[in-house]
Scaffold this motif. Structure first.
Motif, PDB file in Angstrom:
ATOM      1  N   LEU A 295     -47.728  12.776 -38.599  1.00 33.18           N
ATOM      2  CA  LEU A 295     -46.862  13.928 -38.850  1.00 33.18           C
ATOM      3  C   LEU A 295     -47.774  15.136 -39.067  1.00 33.18           C
ATOM      4  O   LEU A 295     -48.576  15.143 -40.014  1.00 33.18           O
ATOM      5  N   LEU A 296     -47.674  16.104 -38.166  1.00 35.11           N
ATOM      6  CA  LEU A 296     -48.556  17.265 -38.218  1.00 35.11           C
ATOM      7  C   LEU A 296     -47.825  18.465 -38.808  1.00 35.11           C
ATOM      8  O   LEU A 296     -46.612  18.626 -38.635  1.00 35.11           O
ATOM      9  N   LEU A 297     -48.583  19.308 -39.476  1.00 39.35           N
ATOM     10  CA  LEU A 297     -48.063  20.558 -40.031  1.00 39.35           C
ATOM     11  C   LEU A 297     -48.872  21.704 -39.439  1.00 39.35           C
ATOM     12  O   LEU A 297     -50.106  21.747 -39.616  1.00 39.35           O
ATOM     13  N   ASP A 298     -48.206  22.600 -38.728  1.00 36.15           N
ATOM     14  CA  ASP A 298     -48.893  23.692 -38.021  1.00 36.15           C
ATOM     15  C   ASP A 298     -50.031  23.160 -37.160  1.00 36.15           C
ATOM     16  O   ASP A 298     -51.123  23.734 -37.095  1.00 36.15           O
ATOM     17  N   GLY A 299     -49.773  22.021 -36.514  1.00 35.46           N
ATOM     18  CA  GLY A 299     -50.725  21.449 -35.580  1.00 35.46           C
ATOM     19  C   GLY A 299     -51.881  20.699 -36.218  1.00 35.46           C
ATOM     20  O   GLY A 299     -52.762  20.219 -35.504  1.00 35.46           O
ATOM     21  N   GLN A 300     -51.894  20.587 -37.538  1.00 35.34           N
ATOM     22  CA  GLN A 300     -53.002  19.944 -38.244  1.00 35.34           C
ATOM     23  C   GLN A 300     -52.499  18.764 -39.079  1.00 35.34           C
ATOM     24  O   GLN A 300     -51.329  18.722 -39.493  1.00 35.34           O
ATOM     25  N   TYR A 307     -49.593  22.788 -50.266  1.00 39.16           N
ATOM     26  CA  TYR A 307     -48.883  23.893 -50.907  1.00 39.16           C
ATOM     27  C   TYR A 307     -48.441  24.876 -49.823  1.00 39.16           C
ATOM     28  O   TYR A 307     -49.250  25.307 -48.997  1.00 39.16           O
ATOM     29  N   LEU A 308     -47.146  25.205 -49.829  1.00 37.75           N
ATOM     30  CA  LEU A 308     -46.598  26.123 -48.849  1.00 37.75           C
ATOM     31  C   LEU A 308     -45.954  27.306 -49.563  1.00 37.75           C
ATOM     32  O   LEU A 308     -45.497  27.184 -50.700  1.00 37.75           O
ATOM     33  N   THR A 309     -45.920  28.434 -48.889  1.00 34.71           N
ATOM     34  CA  THR A 309     -45.349  29.655 -49.463  1.00 34.71           C
ATOM     35  C   THR A 309     -43.827  29.644 -49.328  1.00 34.71           C
ATOM     36  O   THR A 309     -43.294  29.238 -48.292  1.00 34.71           O
ATOM     37  N   ALA A 310     -43.142  30.087 -50.362  1.00 33.95           N
ATOM     38  CA  ALA A 310     -41.683  30.107 -50.359  1.00 33.95           C
ATOM     39  C   ALA A 310     -41.134  31.005 -49.258  1.00 33.95           C
ATOM     40  O   ALA A 310     -41.732  32.047 -48.931  1.00 33.95           O
ATOM     41  N   ASP A 311     -40.012  30.585 -48.678  1.00 36.23           N
ATOM     42  CA  ASP A 311     -39.265  31.370 -47.700  1.00 36.23           C
ATOM     43  C   ASP A 311     -40.170  31.827 -46.547  1.00 36.23           C
ATOM     44  O   ASP A 311     -40.095  32.971 -46.102  1.00 36.23           O
ATOM     45  N   SER A 312     -40.995  30.893 -46.067  1.00 39.74           N
ATOM     46  CA  SER A 312     -41.930  31.216 -44.985  1.00 39.74           C
ATOM     47  C   SER A 312     -41.783  30.206 -43.855  1.00 39.74           C
ATOM     48  O   SER A 312     -41.314  29.086 -44.044  1.00 39.74           O
ATOM     49  N   SER A 313     -42.207  30.604 -42.666  1.00 41.66           N
ATOM     50  CA  SER A 313     -42.037  29.771 -41.477  1.00 41.66           C
ATOM     51  C   SER A 313     -43.263  28.907 -41.219  1.00 41.66           C
ATOM     52  O   SER A 313     -44.407  29.361 -41.342  1.00 41.66           O
ATOM     53  N   TYR A 314     -43.013  27.657 -40.853  1.00 37.12           N
ATOM     54  CA  TYR A 314     -44.057  26.690 -40.498  1.00 37.12           C
ATOM     55  C   TYR A 314     -43.535  25.849 -39.341  1.00 37.12           C
ATOM     56  O   TYR A 314     -42.339  25.840 -39.029  1.00 37.12           O
ATOM     57  N   SER A 315     -44.446  25.102 -38.725  1.00 34.97           N
ATOM     58  CA  SER A 315     -44.050  24.161 -37.683  1.00 34.97           C
ATOM     59  C   SER A 315     -44.445  22.747 -38.101  1.00 34.97           C
ATOM     60  O   SER A 315     -45.389  22.548 -38.865  1.00 34.97           O
ATOM     61  N   ALA A 316     -43.701  21.777 -37.603  1.00 33.31           N
ATOM     62  CA  ALA A 316     -44.014  20.366 -37.851  1.00 33.31           C
ATOM     63  C   ALA A 316     -43.827  19.603 -36.551  1.00 33.31           C
ATOM     64  O   ALA A 316     -42.970  19.955 -35.724  1.00 33.31           O
ATOM     65  N   GLU A 317     -44.635  18.548 -36.359  1.00 32.28           N
ATOM     66  CA  GLU A 317     -44.539  17.751 -35.146  1.00 32.28           C
ATOM     67  C   GLU A 317     -44.760  16.284 -35.476  1.00 32.28           C
ATOM     68  O   GLU A 317     -45.666  15.934 -36.245  1.00 32.28           O
TER      69      GLU A 317
END
Length: 399
Positions: A295-300, A307-317
């Motif tokens: 399971l990748l997060l932003d390609g990594q 830790y992720l920033t609130a109300d922000s966009s990310y990708s998952a694959e």
């Protein structure tokens, strides 16, 4: 039903024939359990007992029927030192023993589950369990009594519970040291017939946590690898082991909806179900479950503490493999992190289903606006009744 010791080897007999328990803990999908070579289920309480016994009998299965003993079933303020209260509770169980003792699906009685972990001083609890088992055997001398304990719970249980016929060990990662040190035997061991009353991959209390205390769940394929490792150890004991109950045959929310669940909420089968079918019958499935390899997060590959920033966009694959190259569909979710063992539908808790019309392996998502601990879940379905799942715990911070 009786247990005989033939040249030191424990054998369970049912209707005069040796009976090896090939079971699962849970009460769902009994038709599949029977079709895949299982022959028994285990319950923890008398809830819906008649319905469960009837359904098991219809499918040719037996039942280790649970009797509730100890907190929380007897109340948060119950005190094992109050022997009068204990007497009343024992008397309350008696009518149920009388009611179900002649049911054709009944295999044995499960007197309590890990009660010594929560019910009071250990030896006092063993004493009470033995008193209950004595009453059970007086009412029903034709079925063995069993109590389930944690694999780390030892002591001279053989001498403290003479009216318990079978000891049940609930074992997960403790299976390895249990068999390595031969703990069922020796001066402090049980030494008699036992079952694995629950067994499966490592539990949420046995794995690495994030900095905020969220346990890291394994992929389905890694869980199956652990099951295979444990099964190789379990199957070596031909002396006192009379069977096993895999945990959990159905869908159960415990920390996550997928940690122990062998089935999805919809009833789709995991790779672990197919593994159990193989151990019971030697047969491989006609169609193998998919595997989520990463399971990748932003390609990594995500870090341990994400830790992720609130109300922000990310990708998952989700990187998925399927042996038959079946077309895979996906479901993505975000849930708040939970630390309780809910026995109800977890969907009543704060869950956001992402992109409900999108069935792709890669998504764009927005983090929640509120700071706190969450999990991103992905489910992969192969269209043939099989699924895989993976999840990523993350913590949302406000910038």
């Amino acid at each position: 039903m009786e247990i005989k010791y033939l040249e030191g080897r424990a054998v369970l007999y049912r209707e005069g024939v040796p009976f090896r328990i090939k079971g699962a803990a849970g009460t769902e999908h009994l038709d599949k359990l029977a079709a895949y070579g299982g022959n028994s289920i285990r319950t923890w309480s008398l809830h819906n007992a008649e319905e469960i016994l009837d359904e098991a009998h219809k499918n040719g299965l037996t039942v280790t029927l649970g009797l509730e003993v100890g907190i929380p079933y007897w109340g948060e303020d119950f005190n094992y030192w109050n022997l009068w209260a204990v007497d009343r509770k024992i008397d309350e169980l008696r009518p149920s023993i009388e009611k179900y003792k002649d049911h054709p699906a009944l295999l044995m009685w499960g007197v309590g589950n890990e009660v010594s972990l929560k019910g009071g001083p250990r030896y006092l609890v063993y004493y009470i369990l033995n008193r209950i088992a004595k009453m059970v055997k007086e009412v029903d001398p034709d079925h063995p009594t069993m109590t389930a304990i944690n694999m780390q719970t030892f002591g001279r249980t053989r001498y403290l519970m003479p009216h318990i016929d079978v000891l049940g060990y609930n074992g997960f990662s403790e299976i390895v040291p249990f068999y390595a040190s031969n703990k069922n035997y020796g001066n402090k061991g049980w030494g008699k017939a036992y079952i694995l009353s629950e067994w499966g991959p490592p539990g949420h209390w046995e794995v690495q946590d994030t900095e905020w205390g969220a346990p890291l769940e394994m992929s389905n394929s890694l869980k199956t690898a652990y099951q295979n490792q444990y099964w190789e150890l379990i199957s070596q004991d031909s002396l006192a082991l009379i069977g096993t109950y895999a945990f959990y045959w159905g869908n159960k929310f415990e920390i996550t909806p997928t940690w122990f669940s062998l089935f999805s909420e919809e009833g789709y089968e995991s790779e672990s179900v197919q593994f159990l079918r193989w151990t019971w019958t030697g047969q491989e499935p006609g169609n193998f479950a998919p595997r989520i390899e990463q399971l990748l997060l932003d390609g990594q590959v995500p870090s341990l503490n994400t830790y992720l920033t609130a109300d922000s966009s990310y990708s998952a694959e989700a990187i998925v493999e399927d042996r038959e190259n079946d077309p895979i569909t996906f479901r993505w979710e975000i849930r708040e992190e939970e630390s309780k063992f809910y026995e109800v539908n977890p969907y009543q808790y704060n869950m956001i289903q992402l992109l409900p019309e999108d069935f792709e392996a890669e998504i764009e998502f927005k983090t929640p606006k509120n700071e706190g601990a969450y999990r991103l879940y992905v489910y992969a379905f192969d269209g043939n009744g099989n699924f895989a799942s993976s999840n990523l715990p993350f913590y949302v911070i406000n910038r």
